[in-house]
Enzyme design. Sequence first.
Site, short mmCIF file in Angstrom:
data_model
loop_
_atom_site.label_atom_id
_atom_site.label_comp_id
_atom_site.label_asym_id
_atom_site.label_seq_id
_atom_site.Cartn_x
_atom_site.Cartn_y
_atom_site.Cartn_z
N LYS A 37 0.82 -1.26 -0.12
CA LYS A 37 -0.24 0.15 -0.27
C LYS A 37 0.77 1.31 0.10
O LYS A 37 0.63 2.48 -0.41
CB LYS A 37 -1.02 0.36 1.10
CG LYS A 37 -0.31 0.18 2.17
CD LYS A 37 -1.06 -0.46 3.45
CE LYS A 37 -1.04 0.05 5.50
NZ LYS A 37 -1.53 -0.49 6.11
N ARG A 132 -8.85 -0.73 16.83
CA ARG A 132 -9.04 -0.53 14.72
C ARG A 132 -9.99 -1.23 15.04
O ARG A 132 -11.22 -1.46 15.15
CB ARG A 132 -7.90 -0.31 14.71
CG ARG A 132 -7.77 0.81 13.58
CD ARG A 132 -6.66 0.65 12.17
NE ARG A 132 -6.20 -0.65 11.79
CZ ARG A 132 -5.12 -0.19 10.34
NH1 ARG A 132 -4.39 0.88 10.35
NH2 ARG A 132 -5.02 -1.40 9.97
#
Length: 359
Positions: A37, A132
Site C-alpha cells: 500500500k 482499530r
Amino acid sequence: MMPAPRLEIDLEKIHHNADTLVKRLARRGISVTGVCKATLGSTEIANALLQAGVSFLGDSRIENIEAMRLAHVPAKMVLIRSPMLSQVKRVIMSADVSCNTEVEVIRQLSQVAQKAHRTHGVVLMVELGDRREGIMPEDLIKTVRQTLCLPNIVLKGIGTNLACRCGIAPDARNMAELSALAELIEATFDLKLEVVSGGNSANLEWDLSGAKTGRINNLRLGEAILLGCETLHRQPLDGLFTDAFTLVAEVIESKVKPSQPSGTIAQTAFGEASAVIDRGLIMQSILALGRQDTDPNGLLPPAGIEIMGASSDHLILVSDSRALSVGSEVSFQLNYSALVLAMTSPFVARVIKSPALHR
Ligand SMILES: *Cc1c(COP(=O)(O)O)cnc(C)c1O
C-alpha cells in the site's frame, strides 16, 4: 539531468528483504502477504515481492489493486481494508480476497459476486486489543454463521491487526486467543480455515522468537520488507536493508543567515509556534521539497546536515561547515510516513534502480 525531487528505489534490496523474511517465516510455517500500500501500485515492486516468494499481495486501496491488475501482475490480491459499500463492485472485479468486519458489506459482496459469476474470498478480522478494525471475539461465531450462508462468498480465514492505532504488541496471550478462535470456528462449523493471519510487521519479533505460533500461518508485511525494520521499536532487522528507498532533493538557495528570526513572532505557515535556538550565524540552505512531497519529520539527513524546518514547498537545512551549492542534491533516508507521502505525491518522481529484476 535526473528529475528532482525523486525517490530512488533499489529493487534488489527490496527483493532481498522480502526473500529473507519469506524464508525465515517459512521455517515457522508462516506465509507472507506482501503489503504494497505504500508503493502506489508499483508494478516493479509488486513483481519483486512475487519473485521473492510472497503468497499474496495486499493493499488497502482498490485503486492500487486495479492498477496492478491492469499491469498484469500475476498475484492473488487481498484488499486489507474493509471495502467501502460504494466500491463493492470494484472489489469483486479486481480483488480475490478482502478483509471484512461488517456483515452488511459481505452481503453486498455476495450479491455483486453472484451477478458477476465470480467467487470472492473473505477474511474476517477480529479485534484483539488495538481497537482499530475487527469483530469483537464474542460476536465472531455469529458473523461466521452469517458469512457461510452467503452465495459466492468463501470464508478464507480470520486475521487480526495490532500495533497500528494504540501500539498494542502481539504476544503469547493475544496470539493464543486468535489460534483458539480459529479452532473454535473449525470445530463449530466442521471446516478448515486456510488462513490465520496474525498481523503485520509488528508481529515479527514474536513470530521469530521461537514462541509457539499455534494456528498462525500468515503475516501481512509492508514496512519490514520495504524499510527493513520491525515496527514495535523501529529497530533494523538482522540482515535486511534499511535504505532501499532514498529521497533526493535539490538545493535552491544557500546563504549565511542569522539563526534567529527578527521581528514580532506570530503563527507560522502551518500554525505552530516556531522554536528556534540561537546559534549565531549559520550556513542555511533551502531544498525544493516540502509537505506537498513528503513528511519532513520522517526524513533522516546525511551526516553534517540538520533539518531546521519545513513548509509546503521549502525544506530548511543547516550544514555544519560546507556550503551546499545551488543546484546540488541532498539524499535522505525515510521512515514509513515520509515514504507513503513521497510515493503518493504527484511532485515526486520515482526512479527504479537495479533494472535486472524488471519483468
Ligand atoms: C498496513 C497494514 C498492514 C501492513 O503493515 P506494516 O506495518 O507495514 O507491515 C497489515 N495489515 C493491515 C490490515 C494493514 O492496514
